[in-house]
Design a protein around this motif. Structure first.
Motif, short mmCIF file in Angstrom:
data_model
loop_
_atom_site.label_atom_id
_atom_site.label_comp_id
_atom_site.label_asym_id
_atom_site.label_seq_id
_atom_site.Cartn_x
_atom_site.Cartn_y
_atom_site.Cartn_z
N TYR A 43 46.51 60.07 44.99
CA TYR A 43 46.13 61.31 45.67
C TYR A 43 45.22 61.05 46.87
CZ TYR A 43 48.22 64.05 41.89
OH TYR A 43 49.10 64.62 41.00
N LEU A 44 44.32 60.08 46.76
CA LEU A 44 43.47 59.75 47.90
C LEU A 44 44.27 59.16 49.06
CD1 LEU A 44 40.19 58.35 46.31
CD2 LEU A 44 40.53 60.55 47.47
N PHE A 45 45.31 58.39 48.73
CA PHE A 45 46.17 57.82 49.76
C PHE A 45 46.86 58.93 50.56
CE2 PHE A 45 50.09 55.16 50.84
CZ PHE A 45 49.47 54.53 51.90
N ILE A 46 47.37 59.93 49.85
CA ILE A 46 48.01 61.06 50.53
C ILE A 46 46.97 61.84 51.33
CG2 ILE A 46 49.28 63.23 50.24
CD1 ILE A 46 50.60 61.93 47.77
N ALA A 47 45.77 62.02 50.77
CA ALA A 47 44.70 62.71 51.49
C ALA A 47 44.35 61.96 52.77
CB ALA A 47 43.47 62.84 50.60
N LEU A 48 44.32 60.64 52.70
CA LEU A 48 44.02 59.82 53.87
C LEU A 48 45.12 59.95 54.93
CD1 LEU A 48 42.15 57.63 55.11
CD2 LEU A 48 43.63 55.95 54.01
N LEU A 49 46.37 59.94 54.49
CA LEU A 49 47.49 60.11 55.44
C LEU A 49 47.43 61.47 56.13
CD1 LEU A 49 50.41 58.57 53.34
CD2 LEU A 49 49.33 57.56 55.37
N ALA A 50 47.12 62.51 55.36
CA ALA A 50 47.01 63.86 55.94
C ALA A 50 45.80 63.95 56.86
CB ALA A 50 46.93 64.90 54.83
N GLY A 51 44.70 63.33 56.45
CA GLY A 51 43.51 63.33 57.30
C GLY A 51 43.77 62.62 58.62
N ALA A 52 44.46 61.49 58.57
CA ALA A 52 44.80 60.77 59.80
C ALA A 52 45.72 61.61 60.68
CB ALA A 52 45.46 59.43 59.46
N ALA A 53 46.65 62.33 60.05
CA ALA A 53 47.57 63.19 60.81
C ALA A 53 46.81 64.30 61.54
CB ALA A 53 48.62 63.79 59.88
N SER A 54 45.68 64.73 60.98
CA SER A 54 44.90 65.77 61.66
C SER A 54 44.33 65.26 62.98
CB SER A 54 43.77 66.28 60.74
OG SER A 54 42.75 65.32 60.62
N PHE A 55 44.26 63.94 63.15
CA PHE A 55 43.82 63.35 64.41
C PHE A 55 45.00 62.82 65.23
CE2 PHE A 55 40.09 62.96 61.66
CZ PHE A 55 39.14 63.56 62.47
N GLY A 56 46.21 63.19 64.82
CA GLY A 56 47.41 62.76 65.55
C GLY A 56 47.86 61.36 65.22
N LYS A 57 47.33 60.78 64.16
CA LYS A 57 47.69 59.42 63.76
C LYS A 57 48.62 59.49 62.55
CE LYS A 57 44.70 57.76 66.66
NZ LYS A 57 45.13 57.30 67.94
N TYR A 58 49.86 59.11 62.76
CA TYR A 58 50.86 59.10 61.68
C TYR A 58 51.22 57.66 61.40
CZ TYR A 58 51.37 64.03 62.84
OH TYR A 58 51.13 65.35 63.08
N ASN A 59 50.71 57.14 60.31
CA ASN A 59 50.96 55.74 59.97
C ASN A 59 52.33 55.64 59.30
OD1 ASN A 59 51.08 53.26 58.48
ND2 ASN A 59 48.88 53.06 58.81
N LYS A 60 53.29 55.15 60.07
CA LYS A 60 54.67 55.05 59.58
C LYS A 60 54.76 54.24 58.29
CE LYS A 60 59.12 53.06 60.88
NZ LYS A 60 59.85 52.37 61.94
#
Length: 126
Positions: free
Chosen positions: A32-49
């Motif tokens: 769940y933290l991994f998904i939270a981190l991915l969503a948090g990064a997306a809020s800054f326009g960073k999408y880690n493929k």
């Protein structure tokens, strides 16, 4: 959209915190933290493929592993899994985990589609 990503990140962080009192919290807290981190990064326009693809692979693998228990629950008429927090029947915990993974899958697919959509727009501008 940024607000939605932040809400998604907070929501999955909350999911991770709730898992701390679980019998086997290690996987679920990290998941769940991994998904939270991915969503948090997306809020800054960073999408880690690679992060999104790893989360997708882990989720699909776990869903496949839990699917037989989910099927057994459905064959038994889908008895309630929310009557008590204590898992009194053998498949209740598995079904809850399956549904948690499914929620994670929806979030990951959303992040992936948003990443692809933004990538296509950037490609069209060139």
């Amino acid at each position: 959209m940024r607000t939605f990503y932040i809400i998604l990140s907070v929501l999955f962080t909350f999911f991770a915190i709730v898992q701390l009192n679980d019998v086997d919290p290690f996987f679920w807290v990290l998941y769940y933290l991994f998904i939270a981190l991915l969503a948090g990064a997306a809020s800054f326009g960073k999408y880690n493929k690679y992060g999104i693809m790893a989360a997708l692979a882990i989720t699909i693998f776990e869903l496949v592993m839990l699917f037989p228990e989910f099927q057994a629950w459905m064959r038994d008429g889908m008895p309630s899994i929310v009557e008590s927090m204590k898992a009194e029947s053998p498949y209740i915990e598995f079904v809850r985990e399956f549904l948690g993974l499914f929620i994670g899958l929806l979030a990951i697919i959303f992040l992936l589609t948003q990443r692809n959509r933004i990538g296509q727009r950037a490609h069209l501008k060139m």
